[in-house]
Design an enzyme around this catalytic site. Sequence first.
Site, PDB file in Angstrom:
ATOM      1  CG  LEU A  33      -1.727  -1.281   1.365  1.00  0.00           C
ATOM      2  CD1 LEU A  33      -2.483  -1.303   2.672  1.00  0.00           C
ATOM      3  CD2 LEU A  33      -2.304  -1.638   0.207  1.00  0.00           C
ATOM      4  CG  HIS A  37      -3.267   1.330  -1.912  1.00  0.00           C
ATOM      5  ND1 HIS A  37      -2.095   1.207  -2.131  1.00  0.00           N
ATOM      6  CD2 HIS A  37      -3.917   0.602  -2.667  1.00  0.00           C
ATOM      7  CE1 HIS A  37      -1.897   0.383  -3.120  1.00  0.00           C
ATOM      8  NE2 HIS A  37      -3.218  -0.124  -3.642  1.00  0.00           N
ATOM      9  CE  LYS A 149      -0.916   4.068 -11.886  1.00  0.00           C
ATOM     10  NZ  LYS A 149      -1.295   2.671 -11.374  1.00  0.00           N
ATOM     11  CB  SER A 186       2.279  -1.790  -5.889  1.00  0.00           C
ATOM     12  OG  SER A 186       1.061  -1.255  -5.177  1.00  0.00           O
TER      13      SER A 186
END
Length: 281
Positions: A33, A37, A149, A186
Amino acid sequence: MELVKTIQEVRVAVKAWKKQGLTVGFVPTMGYLHEGHRSLMDAAAAQNDKVVVSIFVNPMQFGPTEDLEQYPRDLEQDRNLCEAAGAALIFHPEPEEMYGKNFCSFVDMTGLTEGLCGKSRPVHFRGVCTVVTKLLHIVQPDRAYFGQKDAQQLAVVRRMVEDLNMDVTIVGCPIIREADGLAKSSRNTYLSSEERQAALVLSRALKAGKEKLEQGVREAEPILAVIRETIRQEPMAKIDYVELVDAETLQPIDRVERDALAALAVFIGKTRLIDNFIFTI
Ligand code: PAF
């Protein structure tokens, strides 16, 4: 904050909250995360009494040559971030908990899933739709939070929820960027420092396209051309796609007359990154 691994434990917790008349916000994630997030969790915490976060690297949404094995994982760090964001429950199932031995039911979609990322990731959205459906059934939230996103994912999930009459409100949240413009992801962790620098071309190219729109250009071609040209100036970048589509149907457009989504996927070395913006009429 509790961390549970079984569907049954989630159901028990959520049922107890619902019995007390509490609302539930849900943030589905694949872990590792970051502030993107965190922004989803913050929105969920602001609008609901309890926040549930799922952390599950969903094998079904990865193609056979994709990065399922390398996908970054750090449960301890994730747990701390969820705790700090005020989440009440983390659901962190093993794949066997989500996909039993005889699993053979899928949620699939035509149209919206065929273009953009669907072209180079043909099994991806079937995996996303199936796991999101399962997670929504398990958590039964009032609201579920997805980042802009992944614009195509957000549009697909909205359509699925409408088409299949799922009783949940889907909330889209803005893209969170690094100070230099790179959209948080990520997968940014895969980038070497040279690639990290090269990756700035994604946001730079979109900015150039946006400027055209802001100058009043409405034909798709010159907008797409400036985006592609900007990316081609970066030797480490290889375009997967650059498209201008209707923001709701995700169908390619020749001219911007309604809200439009400019979206791209670009390889920086071996890492495939995505970014986008919505131009609102
Ligand atoms: O956006 C993601 O992280 C994943 O696609 C999701 C929504 C958690 C489903 O696995």
